[in-house]
Every structure is written in structure tokens, then in C-alpha cells.
Scaffold this active site. Structure first.
Site, mmCIF file in Angstrom:
data_model
loop_
_atom_site.group_PDB
_atom_site.id
_atom_site.type_symbol
_atom_site.label_atom_id
_atom_site.label_comp_id
_atom_site.label_asym_id
_atom_site.label_seq_id
_atom_site.Cartn_x
_atom_site.Cartn_y
_atom_site.Cartn_z
ATOM 1 N N GLU A 139 36.824 -8.794 10.410
ATOM 2 C CA GLU A 139 37.020 -10.049 11.138
ATOM 3 C C GLU A 139 38.500 -10.442 11.159
ATOM 4 O O GLU A 139 38.998 -10.963 12.159
ATOM 5 C CB GLU A 139 36.170 -11.162 10.520
ATOM 6 N N TYR A 170 32.373 0.377 18.760
ATOM 7 C CA TYR A 170 32.965 0.229 17.431
ATOM 8 C C TYR A 170 33.398 1.583 16.867
ATOM 9 O O TYR A 170 34.570 1.808 16.581
ATOM 10 C CB TYR A 170 31.965 -0.415 16.475
#
Length: 638
Positions: free
Chosen positions: A332, A417
Site C-alpha cells: 500500500e 499484479y
């Protein structure tokens, strides 16, 4: 955002006291509105987002001012949104995105500074996109529009929890989840990452409720809080949460918000956050957002994390007690460069956000925790991708995904990803780390505060790597990575020597050469346990063997949610239903989609479907609407 294992559990999805840049040193543009307009025009010349109704090619929103009240009794948010407009061509019509909004009045501000009522209507509903809010102006010089509205109590971007559904059981809780196209369910706006806006907000909430947002925060009174985000961001990064929250600092510019019952535990688990910021900034350029705080959400949060600028939303399922899952925080945080600073201009370009973020996350983990851990996390992510690829349509294994108007929540997978990360690892290997690090840092600086598409990335790559160092990587290889299906035949898979002994011991146990109690596991870390479980045989592992494992290691009652998920998946694949009692508790305690939906799917395809449906109906109220929608379809609940 972290959804799959490789992104969140180990930061991949396993995922001190450093001195941070003071808030005043944050590299914000001197004039955010000007910076936004430049970025918007860049993206406008390149992109057309199929998942928005907004006519952003004609007019874009540069600033959003919110004045909203939270009504926990009716689970609604209501008030005014004033949108500042930048017209790219003369026009009388503004089209915004909405979903289930009840609009009561719209006013327009003309060039003479006069407010007047504007006519408006809702267009037909689209099952994925919601309804267009179409506003017609009498004049062509409207600079602002004020919309008075109320969001639905079932807004897809908000979850309202009763006190009983929180950690402390003392006060209600509310939080947003805007990615990918859920901001429109509680704010009328241009819900596309191609458009970046600054925003401010004044939020009213009951006494005893702390409100936080992805912005600078200032408490005005016991019931009102003011926020300001001076950097231009896309709509999906506007975020809000409210509840019985307290704060504990890591240092002067970072800390953690949580319910008091888990605050100390979260602070200890994530105390390396300042060190992560320091190493990331050293490698990829200054952290440009002022503060970096974490918000620990209730267990119903459907994802591993959400990268809202200045305030990452984090699942409590990564509080493992041993920092074994903190790569989620690295993920994050990495979005502060890849995603928040340089943003995908449409959701088909998601790999530009998540592939870069997964790569940067892994570099942060290597800098802080060593090459051995980073390689294990790469290998686990690769294994997860290999397991998922056969379940995908061929077109969905392409990085530059043709999403059309499908629901992004259903279309996304680990491809952007992990395949994105593997592409960047390929480039790193080919050009060398020194050259590639300079390339990535230059990429973030060049496109800072812009939304870009895959063509823009390719042009930058061609100029600054392929042509700068000719004869190393060709256009055809780049095509294979970005536009090709699956993984290129020429790629070299990640490998971790730390898994060699794990694989040897698993084979010895399966062959009956060792009992479970004889396995040498004393020094194993969570990554090795996951490798041990995930590579076990499916469908034909005997129940006696599974019982032996559970007796030796008590997997059914582990506090590590990632290990538990892998264990329950293995047990269900082999129809070992002795795990159902602890699995019941697991499914009713957490709502993270990646950790519950696959287990329900496995159960629904077995003779335990009725049991699973009963558990779901018991747990459903505590799940996020995004989790509910998929499971309602699975169990035919209407």
C-alpha cells in the site's frame, strides 16, 4: 489495492524510528489546480474510459468541495457537493456518474458570479455503471455546480456496521471502498481515473465518532471535521471512515488509527512503517503526500488493503503478531509512487498501478528484510499466478486487459499484479538494477500527478530503455509481455532456495519416510509454511494424512489467517470435512474476499453446499456489499 495473496498477505499478498520528511517538505505542486489541469489534458488526449458516463473529453472536474452529514441511524450520507469545472470546449451539458443517488437540487455558478437552478435528469440504469446524472446549463460559462443529494443506504461504496459488528462493540462504524467504480455511489462526480481533482470536505458526525479521510485532517468541533487534499487525485482515491477510532503515532508524520481494542497491537505490528517510507523514498524519490498513516478497519473490510493517499486502509487479518504479513503495508505504501502519483488512466491499464506496485513492494521488503524473504515472496506470487491462469479466459491473462463494460470487481485477477511484476523483473534482469532503478525513478518523476495509459508507458520505455541501451530487449518481447496471453515462453521463473528443503521434507512425508512430528520446521517462516501446504496433493491426499498434519501443527486453529486459508483450501479439496467446526468460526470472523470467497466456492461445489449456505446466512450481515454480491449469486439469494 491488495486482493490476491501475492499482493496482500505477504505484501505480495504474505506481505526503526526513521526520520521522515516533514509535512512542509512534501513535494506537492505549487498550484494543485494547475497540476490537475495539465494531467487531465494529458489523459484526455489519450484515453476514453468505457466505465464512465462522464463527458470528460468536453469538461473535467478540477476540485470537489463536500459538506456532508453521516446518519448512522438510517445508514445514509447526505449533503452538498460543489464541483469546479474546466471546460475543454464550449458546452451546455455536464454528465456525471452516479449510482442510486437521490438528487434534490442542482445550482450553477455562471461567469458573473450568480447561482441559479439548473435542469437535470437521470439517464437509464446500467447494471454495472449505475445512472448518468445529466445536467443542462443555460449558459456556456458555468464554473461551478452545486448538487444537493442523499446517498442510498445500500450504496455499494460504503459499509455501515452496527456496534456489534466492530472490534470494540461500543459504537457504529462506516467506511468507504471506492475502487474501482464505487465513488459514484456516494458522490456525484466523474468516476474515472483519467480525471484527477483536488478535494476538500466538512463532515458532520455524532459525538464520540472520529472521522478520517484520505486528506489533511483538522477537527473543528466535537461533531465536525474538516479535510483538504491539495494534490489532484482520481475519484477512486477519495476515502472516508468513521467510528470509535484512536490514533497512535509512529513518528512525526506517520501513525496508525484503529479501534482502541486493537490499537496497541496494530502499532507494534506495523512499527516498521517509517523505515519502509525511508527506503522507498531513497530508491524512488521523495514521498510527496505529507503524512502516511494507516487505518485498521473492522474484519469485514473486503480487501487486504486500499492505498488511499495519506491514509491506507488495512485489513486486521494481517496482524499476525510476528510481522510476517507486513508486506501488505509495503504494497500500500508503494502505491504512493505507483498508482497514486502515476495512475492508470483506465481500468484496462490496471497493471500500470499494480504491476509496478508489486515490484516496488518487493524491493522495499528486500531492503528491509533481506533478499531471501523477497525471493520467497516472488516465488509464492508466481505459484499463485500459475494456479490461477488455467481458471481465466485467455483474454483475461493479458496485461493490457480489454475489460469493456464488465464489472471490474469481477474482471480483476492476479494477472496485473504478478504478471506485471514479472515483466518488470524481466526488464530489471536484462538491463541491470542500476539502469532499471534509474528508469523507474525517472518514470515516477516524469509522469508525477498524471493519469497515463499503456501506450504512454511504452513510449517512455522505448525512449529511456530500449533505444537508450539497444540490442537488449526488443519491441516483440515487450508485445509478448503486455499484449500476449499467459506468460512468455522466454521468461525465467522466480526461484527461492529457501523452499528446497521444504519441498524435500514434504516429499519425504508424503512417501512415508518421515512422520509429521519428525519434520524439521523449527526455523520455518510463514512463507515456508505456505509453500509446504500449497504444494500438497489435491483430491487424493488421505484423511489420515491430513489428520496427522493437523495433530502435529494445529493448522485448524492457527492465528495466521493466511496459513489458515491455505490449510482449509487443502482440506476442502480433499473432502476432509473434519475442519468444518473451526472453519465455521473462521468464515464468521472475517470478511476479506480473498480469504472467504474461494472457500465458499469450494464448499458450494461439494456435498457441503447446504452447510456453507447456512454459515453464509449467519455471517452475511458482517460482510461488505462487494463480498455479499458475489456470494448471493453463488447461493442463489435474492
Amino acid at each position: 489495492m491488495t486482493i490476491s495473496y501475492s499482493r496482500c498477505a505477504l505484501g505480495l499478498s504474505l506481505l526503526c524510528g526513521a526520520v521522515l520528511l516533514p509535512a512542509a517538505a512534501a513535494q506537492a505542486p505549487a498550484d494543485p489546480a494547475v497540476a490537475h489541469q495539465a494531467a487531465a489534458k494529458t489523459s484526455i488526449s489519450q484515453n476514453s474510459d468505457a466505465l464512465t458516463f462522464a463527458n470528460y473529453l468536453e469538461v473535467s472536474v478540477t476540485h470537489i468541495a463536500l459538506d456532508l452529514a453521516l446518519d448512522f441511524a438510517h445508514q445514509q450520507i447526505a449533503g452538498d457537493a460543489i464541483l469546479s469545472l474546466d471546460w475543454h470546449k464550449p458546452g451546455h451539458t455536464l454528465v456525471l456518474d452516479s449510482r442510486g443517488l437521490n438528487v434534490s437540487q442542482i445550482s450553477a455558478l455562471d461567469g458573473d458570479g450568480h447561482w441559479s437552478k439548473a435542469s437535470y435528469h437521470m439517464g437509464p440504469n446500467h447494471p454495472v455503471m449505475g445512472e448518468p446524472l445529466i445536467i443542462d446549463f443555460a449558459a456556456t460559462d458555468v464554473s461551478r455546480v452545486k448538487i444537493t443529494y442523499q446517498a442510498s443506504s445500500t450504496a455499494s461504496g460504503l459499509q455501515w456496521l452496527t456496534p456489534a459488528q466492530t472490534q470494540g462493540k461500543q459504537a457504529p462504524f462506516m467506511f468507504s471502498q471506492n475502487q474501482a467504480i464505487h465513488a459514484r455511489s456516494w458522490i456525484p462526480l466523474q468516476d474515472t481515473p483519467a480525471v484527477r481533482s483536488t478535494y476538500e470536505a466538512k463532515i458532520s458526525a455524532p459525538e464520540g465518532i472520529n472521522v478520517v479521510m484520505s486528506a489533511d485532517r483538522r477537527k473543528l468541533s466535537s461533531t465536525q471535521t474538516q479535510f483538504s487534499m491539495p494534490q489532484a487525485i482520481p475519484a477512486y482515491l477519495i476515502a472516508i471512515a468513521a467510528g470509535h477510532l484512536q490514533f497512535k503515532a509512529f513518528d512525526a508524520t506517520s501513525g496508525v488509527w484503529a479501534e482502541p481494542e486493537i490499537l496497541a497491537q496494530a502499532h507494534e505490528e506495523f512499527e516498521d512503517t517509517p523505515a519502509m517510507i525511508k527506503v522507498a523514498a531513497k530508491r524512488y524519490g521523495d514521498y510527496r503526500w505529507g503524512r502516511y498513516d494507516l487505518l485498521i478497519l473492522p474484519p469485514s473490510f473486503p480487501f487486504g488493503g486500499m492505498e488511499n493517499p495519506r491514509l491506507s486502509f488495512i485489513t486486521p487479518t494481517v496482524i499476525a503478531g510476528d510481522k510476517s504479513l507486513v508486506s501488505l503495508i509495503a504494497h500500500e505504501l508503494a502505491h504512493s509512487w505507483s498508482g497514486n502519483l502515476v495512475t492508470n488512466a483506465s481500468w484496462r491499464d490496471l497493471w500500470l498501478n499494480e504491476g509496478f506496485t508489486t515490484y516496488v513492494e518487493n524491493r522495499i521488503m528486500e531492503d528491509l528484510y533481506g533478499r531471501k524473504r523477497a525471493l520467497m515472496e516472488q516465488a509464492i506470487g508466481y505459484g499463485e499466478l500459475l494456479a490461477e491462469l488455467p481458471q481465466l479466459d485467455d483474454g483475461d491473462s493479458v496485461l493490457h486487459l480489454d475489460i469493456g463494460r464488465r464489472d471490474p470487481d469481477d474482471a480483476f485477477s492476479s494477472v496485473p499484479y504478478v504478471k506485471g511484476q514479472l515483466f518488470l523483473l524481466f526488464l530489471e534482469h536484462k538491463f541491470g538494477r542500476e539502469r532499471f532503478d534509474a528508469f523507474v525513478k525517472g518514470y515516477f518523476n516524469h509522469f508525477a500527478f498524471q493519469s497515463i495509459d499503456t501506450a504512454s508507458f511504452r513510449a517512455y520505455l522505448k525512449t529511456h530503455l530500449l533505444e537508450a541501451y539497444p540490442g537488449i530487449v526488443g519491441d516483440a518481447q515487450v508485445d509478448d509481455w503486455i499484449e500476449g496471453q499467459g506468460l512468455p515462453a522466454f521468461m525465467t521463473p522466480p526461484h527461492s532456495e529457501a523452499f528446497t528443503s521444504v519441498d524435500e521434507q514434504r516429499r519425504a512425508w508424503l512417501d512415508g519416510k518421515l512422520d509429521a512430528g519428525q519434520l524439521q520446521t523449527r526455523d520455518w517462516v510463514v512463507h515456508q509454511w505456505l509453500r509446504f501446504i500449497n504444494e500438497m496433493p489435491r483430491l487424493d491426499l488421505s484423511h489420515d494424512k491430513l489428520a496427522e498434519l493437523d495433530k502435529a501443527f494445529d493448522f485448524s486453529h492457527t492465528g495466521n489467517k493466511e496459513i489458515a486459508f491455505s490449510w482449509y483450501s487443502l482440506a476442502l479439496d480433499n473432502q476432509y470435512y473434519e475442519v468444518l467446526p473451526p472453519l465455521d468460526a473462521y468464515l464468521t470472523q472475517i470478511g476479506r474476499r480473498r480469504l472467504v470467497v474461494p472457500l465458499y466456492q469450494s464448499l458450494a461445489e461439494s456435498k457441503q453446499r447446504a452447510w456453507a449456505k447456512a454459515v453464509y446466512l449467519k455471517a452475511r450481515a458482517g460482510y461488505h456489499p462487494l463480498t455479499q454480491s458475489g456470494l448471493d449469486r453463488l447461493f442463489d439469494i435474492r
